[in-house]
Scaffold this active site. Structure first.
Site, PDB file in Angstrom:
ATOM      1  N   GLU A  83     -25.930  43.323  -2.320  1.00 21.16           N
ATOM      2  CA  GLU A  83     -26.140  41.926  -1.907  1.00 21.16           C
ATOM      3  C   GLU A  83     -26.737  41.130  -3.048  1.00 21.16           C
ATOM      4  O   GLU A  83     -27.514  41.650  -3.855  1.00 21.16           O
ATOM      5  CB  GLU A  83     -27.084  41.911  -0.700  1.00 21.16           C
ATOM      6  CG  GLU A  83     -27.474  40.527  -0.199  1.00 21.16           C
ATOM      7  CD  GLU A  83     -28.879  40.099  -0.633  1.00 21.16           C
ATOM      8  OE1 GLU A  83     -29.324  39.026  -0.188  1.00 21.16           O
ATOM      9  OE2 GLU A  83     -29.515  40.823  -1.421  1.00 21.16           O
ATOM     10  N   ARG A  89     -28.494  31.249   5.808  1.00 24.19           N
ATOM     11  CA  ARG A  89     -28.769  32.000   4.580  1.00 24.19           C
ATOM     12  C   ARG A  89     -27.445  32.528   4.056  1.00 24.19           C
ATOM     13  O   ARG A  89     -26.846  33.419   4.644  1.00 24.19           O
ATOM     14  CB  ARG A  89     -29.758  33.137   4.854  1.00 24.19           C
ATOM     15  CG  ARG A  89     -30.378  33.733   3.593  1.00 24.19           C
ATOM     16  CD  ARG A  89     -31.455  34.759   3.962  1.00 24.19           C
ATOM     17  NE  ARG A  89     -32.211  35.204   2.796  1.00 24.19           N
ATOM     18  CZ  ARG A  89     -33.313  34.629   2.330  1.00 24.19           C
ATOM     19  NH1 ARG A  89     -33.788  33.558   2.943  1.00 24.19           N
ATOM     20  NH2 ARG A  89     -33.947  35.100   1.276  1.00 24.19           N
ATOM     21  N   ARG A 141     -25.261  34.457   1.354  1.00 23.39           N
ATOM     22  CA  ARG A 141     -25.351  35.488   0.316  1.00 23.39           C
ATOM     23  C   ARG A 141     -23.985  36.142   0.124  1.00 23.39           C
ATOM     24  O   ARG A 141     -23.157  36.156   1.036  1.00 23.39           O
ATOM     25  CB  ARG A 141     -26.372  36.573   0.709  1.00 23.39           C
ATOM     26  CG  ARG A 141     -27.826  36.083   0.759  1.00 23.39           C
ATOM     27  CD  ARG A 141     -28.343  35.725  -0.618  1.00 23.39           C
ATOM     28  NE  ARG A 141     -29.754  35.362  -0.627  1.00 23.39           N
ATOM     29  CZ  ARG A 141     -30.220  34.123  -0.534  1.00 23.39           C
ATOM     30  NH1 ARG A 141     -29.376  33.110  -0.370  1.00 23.39           N
ATOM     31  NH2 ARG A 141     -31.517  33.878  -0.590  1.00 23.39           N
ATOM     32  N   CYS A 194     -30.597  38.581  -9.417  1.00 24.38           N
ATOM     33  CA  CYS A 194     -29.553  37.816 -10.088  1.00 24.38           C
ATOM     34  C   CYS A 194     -30.033  37.511 -11.498  1.00 24.38           C
ATOM     35  O   CYS A 194     -31.000  36.788 -11.699  1.00 24.38           O
ATOM     36  CB  CYS A 194     -29.266  36.522  -9.336  1.00 24.38           C
ATOM     37  SG  CYS A 194     -27.855  35.621  -9.999  1.00 24.38           S
TER      38      CYS A 194
END
Length: 413
Positions: free
Chosen positions: A124, A171, A173, A81
Site C-alpha cells: 500500500e 482515504r 490509496r 513514499c
C-alpha cells in the site's frame, strides 16, 4: 487450505495484521516496525502490547539480515513514499542498487535474497506514487513494476477510496498485489484477457467492483533496464501513463481508469462519534473559535516571507464544522493536539464544537476501540498513528477474496 504465513513490514500499529488475521486465513509469523525520526519506538510499543513481542523486530529494516526473516507466503506493508530512483554500483557484479535509506529497496532486497520467495505481495502507498516524481511522471511506479517483474512477479494495482465502498473515511490509496510466477494466480493472469481480469476476474475487481464507463484501456511495454527507466522514463511528460488500475506481466502494462460500482450500506462520520463520552479538553472554547474560523475560512491576503518578500496568498474555505452525514475527510498525522488547525476535524455536538477523540480516529480507520491506548502514549501520538494507518476494511476484504481465489484455483488445477 492452511493459513497463509505473513511477514508484515513497516507495520505501524498493525493495520495489515488486524485486517488479514480477522479473515481467519492468515497468520503473521514476523513483523518489523521502526521509526527513524524518534528515539522511543512508540508504534512498536503499541504493536507489541497488542500482539506480543514474539517474532517482532523494532530495528531499522535495512540492518536486518534476510536470513533472520522466516520464510513466509505473503509479504505485506505500507512502505514510505520516497524517491525510488536507482544508482549504479562501482562493483558491476552487484549491478543496480537503490539509494540508501529508500525503503522500497529493503523489500526488493528481501525478495531477491530469499531462496523461498513469498508467493504473494500485498502493498500500500499514497496514490501519488503513480505520478511521481513531477519531472518524470510515473517513473517511480515503473521502476517498482520492472524490479518486481525481474524477480518473477506479475502485479495488479488499484487506487481505492475507502468511502467509495461504504467505509467511514475518504482515504484514497494505491494497493497492489503481486503474484510469483510459481503460483496459479500468475498463470491465471497470463491466460486470461487483461480486460477480463481487471473488470471481473481479478482480486480487486471481485473485492471492490468497478465499471469502466467506456474509458480507454492503454497498453505499453517496460523493456528498458532499471537504470534507463530511472534516467529517462517519461522525461518531460505532463501526465503519468499509469491509470488508477492495471496489470503488469512480462514487461507489458495494461491500464485504465476504474469507476467504483458499489450499492451497499455506507458508514458516515456521525455513526462513529462518541457523543456523551468525549473528554472536556476536546471541546473548543469561545476564545479559540475565532482562530478556528479564520483557519478554516477563505483568505485573500498579502503576506511577508521570512526573507521580507511580500506575496499574495489565497485559499478557499473548508466546511466548518465537518458534515456529519458524509464520510470523514482523510485523517492526517497532525490531527491531534489542541491547537487550532485548518485540517483537523471539528464536529458539532449538543455541548458545542469539538475535535475528534483517539477512539473516533481509530473507528475511521476501522481499528478496534482503544487499539492505540497505552501508558505513556499521548492522545496526540495516537492521532499520529491513525494519520499514518490504512483503512483496515480494505485489507480485510482484499485478504478474504485473495484467499478464496487462491483456494478456488488450487481446486480446479
Amino acid at each position: 487450505m492452511q493459513k497463509l504465513r505473513v511477514c508484515e513490514l513497516f507495520a505501524g500499529v498493525g493495520g495489515f495484521r488486524i485486517g488479514l488475521e480477522n479473515t481467519g486465513h492468515y497468520e503473521v509469523v514476523w513483523s518489523n516496525q521502526w521509526e527513524p525520526s524518534t528515539k522511543t519506538q512508540h508504534a512498536s510499543l503499541v504493536y507489541e502490547a497488542r500482539f506480543g513481542p514474539e517474532n517482532h523486530s523494532a530495528v531499522d529494516i535495512e540492518k536486518v539480515p534476510t536470513s533472520e526473516i522466516p520464510d513466509h507466503d505473503v509479504l505485506v506493508g505500507g512502505f514510505p513514499c520516497q524517491d525510488y530512483s536507482v544508482a549504479t554500483t562501482l562493483n558491476s557484479s552487484k549491478g543496480l542498487v537503490g539509494k540508501k535509506g529508500v525503503l522500497w529497496w529493503s523489500i526488493h532486497r528481501i525478495l531477491k535474497e530469499k531462496r523461498q520467495k513469498p508467493r504473494y505481495l500485498f502493498l500500500e502507498n499514497v496514490d501519488r506514487l503513480l505520478k511521481s516524481p513531477s519531472s518524470q511522471r510515473g517513473r517511480d511506479f515503473a521502476i517498482m513494476l520492472k524490479s518486481l517483474s525481474e524477480l518473477g512477479y506479475a502485479v495488479e494495482w488499484r487506487v481505492i477510496n475507502a468511502a467509495d465502498y461504504g467505509m467511514p473515511q475518504r482515504r484514497r490509496r494505491v494497493f497492489f498485489l503481486a503474484y510469483h510466477q510459481s503460483t496459479q494466480m500468475f498463470q491465471a493472469i497470463k491466460e486470461r484477457p487483461e480486460k477480463t481480469w481487471l473488470e471481473t476476474d481479478g482480486v480487486f475487481a471481485m473485492a471492490f467492483p468497478m465499471k469502466n464507463e467506456n474509458k480507454a484501456f492503454e497498453t505499453f511495454d517496460l523493456t528498458d533496464d532499471l537504470a534507463t527507466l530511472s534516467n529517462h522514463f517519461n522525461k518531460g511528460g505532463n501526465k503519468s501513463p499509469f491509470k488508477n488500475c492495471g496489470i503488469f506481466i512480462g514487461n507489458h502494462v495494461f491500464t485504465t481508469d476504474a469507476v467504483p460500482d458499489y450499492n451497499g450500506p455506507h458508514t458516515v462520520l456521525e455513526d462513529i462519534l462518541q457523543n456523551g463520552e468525549a473528554p472536556d479538553d476536546f471541546f473548543i472554547s469561545i476564545d479559540e473559535l475565532k482562530q478556528w474560523k479564520y483557519l478554516k475560512g477563505a483568505k485573500r491576503e498579502l503576506r511577508t516571507s521570512r526573507s521580507g518578500h511580500q506575496y499574495h496568498y489565497a485559499e478557499g474555505s473548508m466546511v466548518f464544522p465537518d458534515a456529519l452525514n458524509k464520510p470523514s475527510r482523510t485523517i492526517i498525522t497532525g490531527e491531534g493536539g489542541k491547537a487550532p488547525s485548518r485540517f483537523k476535524h471539528v464536529v458539532p455536538t449538543q455541548r458545542g464544537l469539538r475535535r475528534l477523540t483517539p477512539v473516533e480516529l481509530e473507528r475511521l480507520n476501522m481499528f478496534p476501540d482503544n487499539h492505540t491506548k497505552l501508558k505513556g502514549i499521548s492522545d496526540t501520538k495516537r492521532a499520529f498513528f491513525m494519520g499514518n494507518a490504512l483503512v483496515v476494511g480494505i485489507v480485510k476484504k482484499t485478504g478474504k477474496v485473495l484467499f478464496e481465489k487462491i483456494e478456488q484455483l488450487s481446486q480446479t488445477a
